[in-house]
Every structure is written in C-alpha cells, then in structure tokens.
Design a protein around this motif. Structure first.
Motif, PDB file in Angstrom:
ATOM      1  N   GLN A  42       0.833  -1.208   0.000  1.00  0.00           N
ATOM      2  CA  GLN A  42       0.000   0.000   0.000  1.00  0.00           C
ATOM      3  C   GLN A  42       0.867   1.257   0.000  1.00  0.00           C
ATOM      4  OE1 GLN A  42      -3.318   0.032  -0.354  1.00  0.00           O
ATOM      5  NE2 GLN A  42      -3.218  -2.189  -0.503  1.00  0.00           N
ATOM      6  N   GLN A  43       1.933   1.244   0.792  1.00  0.00           N
ATOM      7  CA  GLN A  43       2.847   2.393   0.842  1.00  0.00           C
ATOM      8  C   GLN A  43       3.491   2.644  -0.515  1.00  0.00           C
ATOM      9  OE1 GLN A  43       5.753   2.217   4.003  1.00  0.00           O
ATOM     10  NE2 GLN A  43       4.247   1.317   5.387  1.00  0.00           N
ATOM     11  N   VAL A  44       3.901   1.575  -1.180  1.00  0.00           N
ATOM     12  CA  VAL A  44       4.550   1.712  -2.482  1.00  0.00           C
ATOM     13  C   VAL A  44       3.596   2.360  -3.480  1.00  0.00           C
ATOM     14  CG1 VAL A  44       5.499   0.453  -4.465  1.00  0.00           C
ATOM     15  CG2 VAL A  44       6.207  -0.163  -2.147  1.00  0.00           C
ATOM     16  N   PHE A  45       2.360   1.885  -3.525  1.00  0.00           N
ATOM     17  CA  PHE A  45       1.410   2.457  -4.481  1.00  0.00           C
ATOM     18  C   PHE A  45       1.044   3.893  -4.105  1.00  0.00           C
ATOM     19  CE2 PHE A  45       1.105  -1.850  -6.017  1.00  0.00           C
ATOM     20  CZ  PHE A  45       0.978  -1.642  -7.379  1.00  0.00           C
ATOM     21  N   TYR A  46       0.989   4.176  -2.823  1.00  0.00           N
ATOM     22  CA  TYR A  46       0.746   5.556  -2.396  1.00  0.00           C
ATOM     23  C   TYR A  46       1.895   6.456  -2.864  1.00  0.00           C
ATOM     24  CZ  TYR A  46       0.643   9.672   0.555  1.00  0.00           C
ATOM     25  OH  TYR A  46       0.667  10.969   1.003  1.00  0.00           O
ATOM     26  N   LYS A  47       3.131   5.990  -2.677  1.00  0.00           N
ATOM     27  CA  LYS A  47       4.294   6.786  -3.086  1.00  0.00           C
ATOM     28  C   LYS A  47       4.372   6.924  -4.606  1.00  0.00           C
ATOM     29  CE  LYS A  47       7.022   6.140   1.010  1.00  0.00           C
ATOM     30  NZ  LYS A  47       7.907   7.175   1.446  1.00  0.00           N
ATOM     31  N   MET A  48       3.960   5.880  -5.323  1.00  0.00           N
ATOM     32  CA  MET A  48       3.947   5.995  -6.780  1.00  0.00           C
ATOM     33  C   MET A  48       2.959   7.074  -7.213  1.00  0.00           C
ATOM     34  SD  MET A  48       4.495   2.187  -8.383  1.00  0.00           S
ATOM     35  CE  MET A  48       3.018   1.494  -7.747  1.00  0.00           C
ATOM     36  N   LEU A  49       1.824   7.133  -6.548  1.00  0.00           N
ATOM     37  CA  LEU A  49       0.840   8.160  -6.863  1.00  0.00           C
ATOM     38  C   LEU A  49       1.362   9.542  -6.465  1.00  0.00           C
ATOM     39  CD1 LEU A  49      -1.960   8.491  -8.059  1.00  0.00           C
ATOM     40  CD2 LEU A  49      -2.901   8.163  -5.773  1.00  0.00           C
ATOM     41  N   LYS A  50       1.934   9.623  -5.290  1.00  0.00           N
ATOM     42  CA  LYS A  50       2.442  10.900  -4.780  1.00  0.00           C
ATOM     43  C   LYS A  50       3.591  11.436  -5.640  1.00  0.00           C
ATOM     44  CE  LYS A  50       4.220  13.044  -0.571  1.00  0.00           C
ATOM     45  NZ  LYS A  50       4.591  12.818   0.825  1.00  0.00           N
ATOM     46  N   TYR A  51       4.474  10.544  -6.064  1.00  0.00           N
ATOM     47  CA  TYR A  51       5.664  10.956  -6.815  1.00  0.00           C
ATOM     48  C   TYR A  51       5.565  10.604  -8.300  1.00  0.00           C
ATOM     49  CZ  TYR A  51       7.482  11.591  -2.136  1.00  0.00           C
ATOM     50  OH  TYR A  51       7.654  12.001  -0.842  1.00  0.00           O
ATOM     51  N   ARG A  52       4.347  10.538  -8.807  1.00  0.00           N
ATOM     52  CA  ARG A  52       4.152  10.174 -10.218  1.00  0.00           C
ATOM     53  C   ARG A  52       4.881  11.111 -11.165  1.00  0.00           C
ATOM     54  NH1 ARG A  52      -0.692  12.145  -8.256  1.00  0.00           N
ATOM     55  NH2 ARG A  52      -1.512  14.001  -9.332  1.00  0.00           N
ATOM     56  N   HIS A  53       5.101  12.332 -10.747  1.00  0.00           N
ATOM     57  CA  HIS A  53       5.804  13.303 -11.596  1.00  0.00           C
ATOM     58  C   HIS A  53       7.265  12.909 -11.841  1.00  0.00           C
ATOM     59  CE1 HIS A  53       6.711  14.624  -7.484  1.00  0.00           C
ATOM     60  NE2 HIS A  53       7.826  15.119  -7.993  1.00  0.00           N
ATOM     61  N   THR A  54       7.813  12.004 -11.009  1.00  0.00           N
ATOM     62  CA  THR A  54       9.210  11.589 -11.183  1.00  0.00           C
ATOM     63  C   THR A  54       9.362  10.469 -12.211  1.00  0.00           C
ATOM     64  OG1 THR A  54       9.162   9.951  -9.394  1.00  0.00           O
ATOM     65  CG2 THR A  54       9.747  12.226  -8.806  1.00  0.00           C
ATOM     66  N   PHE A  55       8.256   9.848 -12.604  1.00  0.00           N
ATOM     67  CA  PHE A  55       8.325   8.779 -13.609  1.00  0.00           C
ATOM     68  C   PHE A  55       8.575   9.419 -14.969  1.00  0.00           C
ATOM     69  CE2 PHE A  55       6.329   5.833 -16.687  1.00  0.00           C
ATOM     70  CZ  PHE A  55       7.133   4.734 -16.455  1.00  0.00           C
ATOM     71  N   THR A  56       9.697   9.059 -15.579  1.00  0.00           N
ATOM     72  CA  THR A  56      10.073   9.691 -16.844  1.00  0.00           C
ATOM     73  C   THR A  56       9.564   8.927 -18.056  1.00  0.00           C
ATOM     74  OG1 THR A  56      12.161   8.485 -16.924  1.00  0.00           O
ATOM     75  CG2 THR A  56      12.174  10.650 -15.846  1.00  0.00           C
ATOM     76  N   GLY A  57       9.347   7.619 -17.899  1.00  0.00           N
ATOM     77  CA  GLY A  57       8.901   6.828 -19.030  1.00  0.00           C
ATOM     78  C   GLY A  57      10.045   6.319 -19.885  1.00  0.00           C
ATOM     79  N   THR A  58      11.288   6.679 -19.527  1.00  0.00           N
ATOM     80  CA  THR A  58      12.434   6.218 -20.316  1.00  0.00           C
ATOM     81  C   THR A  58      12.753   4.762 -20.022  1.00  0.00           C
ATOM     82  OG1 THR A  58      13.951   7.084 -18.657  1.00  0.00           O
ATOM     83  CG2 THR A  58      13.461   8.501 -20.538  1.00  0.00           C
ATOM     84  N   GLY A  59      12.534   4.316 -18.791  1.00  0.00           N
ATOM     85  CA  GLY A  59      12.755   2.921 -18.432  1.00  0.00           C
ATOM     86  C   GLY A  59      11.417   2.228 -18.271  1.00  0.00           C
ATOM     87  N   GLU A  60      11.468   0.972 -17.906  1.00  0.00           N
ATOM     88  CA  GLU A  60      10.227   0.235 -17.712  1.00  0.00           C
ATOM     89  C   GLU A  60       9.595   0.616 -16.385  1.00  0.00           C
ATOM     90  OE1 GLU A  60       9.880  -3.903 -18.570  1.00  0.00           O
ATOM     91  OE2 GLU A  60      11.655  -3.844 -19.853  1.00  0.00           O
ATOM     92  N   TYR A  61       8.289   0.591 -16.359  1.00  0.00           N
ATOM     93  CA  TYR A  61       7.523   0.918 -15.154  1.00  0.00           C
ATOM     94  C   TYR A  61       7.931   0.037 -13.979  1.00  0.00           C
ATOM     95  CZ  TYR A  61       3.636   0.453 -11.917  1.00  0.00           C
ATOM     96  OH  TYR A  61       2.879   0.343 -10.784  1.00  0.00           O
ATOM     97  N   ILE A  62       8.116  -1.252 -14.238  1.00  0.00           N
ATOM     98  CA  ILE A  62       8.409  -2.204 -13.167  1.00  0.00           C
ATOM     99  C   ILE A  62       9.718  -1.862 -12.444  1.00  0.00           C
ATOM    100  CG2 ILE A  62       9.593  -3.941 -14.555  1.00  0.00           C
ATOM    101  CD1 ILE A  62       7.947  -6.037 -12.992  1.00  0.00           C
ATOM    102  N   HIS A  63      10.688  -1.333 -13.162  1.00  0.00           N
ATOM    103  CA  HIS A  63      11.956  -0.958 -12.535  1.00  0.00           C
ATOM    104  C   HIS A  63      11.752   0.220 -11.587  1.00  0.00           C
ATOM    105  CE1 HIS A  63      13.759  -2.686 -16.459  1.00  0.00           C
ATOM    106  NE2 HIS A  63      13.420  -3.640 -15.628  1.00  0.00           N
TER     107      HIS A  63
END
Length: 173
Positions: A42-63
């Motif tokens: 739950q914490q991981v998914f919360y942090k992914m939502l909170k920090y979604r702006h840091t996802f660049t899309g250059t690598g795979e989502y799973i990494h």
C-alpha cells in the motif's frame, strides 16, 4: 503510468491489479511478515501516486516500481531495525495440502530450514535472491533496478546461492 502522470488517476487501479501480487511476493520474501508486506505494498502504491511526476517513461515501469519498493524497505528498516520473523511458513504449508502427514512434516521442516537460512543472509543477498528466484526477473532487469551491471548481478546471485546452500547445510545438520 504515463497516463497516471498526466492526470488519469483511475489508471492507478489497473496498475495495482496488475502488480500488487508480484510486489507483495518481493516484500514478503524480504520481511517474512505477511501483514507488514501488505502494508508496504500500500505504501509503495501511495508513493507511486504521490511521486508520479518523477516517472520519466524512459525505463520500464516495473523498474521504477521496484526502486520505490526498495526505498520503502530501507525506510522501514531504518525506523524499526527490523528483526525477521518466521510468519508465513504456516501459511505456505496450509496452501501445500494433499500430502501424506509424514510428507507434510518433512516439507514443513525443509521450508522452515530454508527460511532460517534466508534470514542469515545479508539484506543485499536476500534482496537479489528475492528478485531473481521468487520474482523471476531477468538479470538485465535486476541490473536496472539495482543500478549495476548484468555481470555483477550474475556474480551476486551466484554468491548468494552459494552462501544460502552453505548456511542451509550447516543449520540442517
């Protein structure tokens, strides 16, 4: 994840459905505590939502997801100085089912021995075995997650397996 980043937050539910069990498996094999692993997912998914702006899309989502999961683990260990417990052995055995009582006992003993041996590994050895053996990620994927070369990952997996075998043999005597 790029759609979530762009503001389509409903897509996060889809990502959760796809990856929560895989993430749970990794976190469980790092902590051996069922409820803690569930909370960490739950914490991981919360942090992914909170920090979604840091996802660049250059690598795979799973990494990116595993990088966040590793940070959640580090935060937890730093705060709690975690001592691994044996919860989960019984749950795994309950799912085994269908074995003769003697076979169930032997299998339970072997699993408990493996869990004891895993607990004696260093955090980095447990992590690399959890990613390679339990999550079945390829060496290249692990290398990207951990920020090292594929060759280094292969060496570390080999060394961790050798150490696990050595510990297992010593504890089962």
């Amino acid at each position: 994840m790029l759609k979530v980043k762009a503001g389509d937050l409903d897509r996060m539910g889809l990502l959760f459905e796809r990856y929560n069990r895989q993430l749970y498996g990794f976190l469980f094999h790092m902590t051996y505590q069922r409820e803690l692993a569930e909370d960490m997912v739950q914490q991981v998914f919360y942090k992914m939502l909170k920090y979604r702006h840091t996802f660049t899309g250059t690598g795979e989502y799973i990494h990116w997801m595993y990088s966040i999961a590793r940070n959640v683990l580090k935060d937890h260990w730093r705060k709690n100085k975690l001592q691994i417990q044996h919860e989960g052995v019984e749950a795994a055995e309950a799912m085994a089912g269908g074995l003769v009582p003697d076979e169930q006992f032997e299998k339970k003993q072997a699993k408990a021995g493996l869990h004891r041996a895993m607990e004696k590994l260093s955090e980095s050895q447990r992590e690399i075995l959890a990613l390679s053996r339990f999550q079945e990620l390829k060496c290249q994927e692990i290398a990207e997650i951990l920020g090292m070369t594929e060759g280094t990952v292969k060496v570390r997996i080999h060394r961790a397996m050798q150490e696990l075998k050595s510990i297992y043999v010593k504890t089962e005597r």
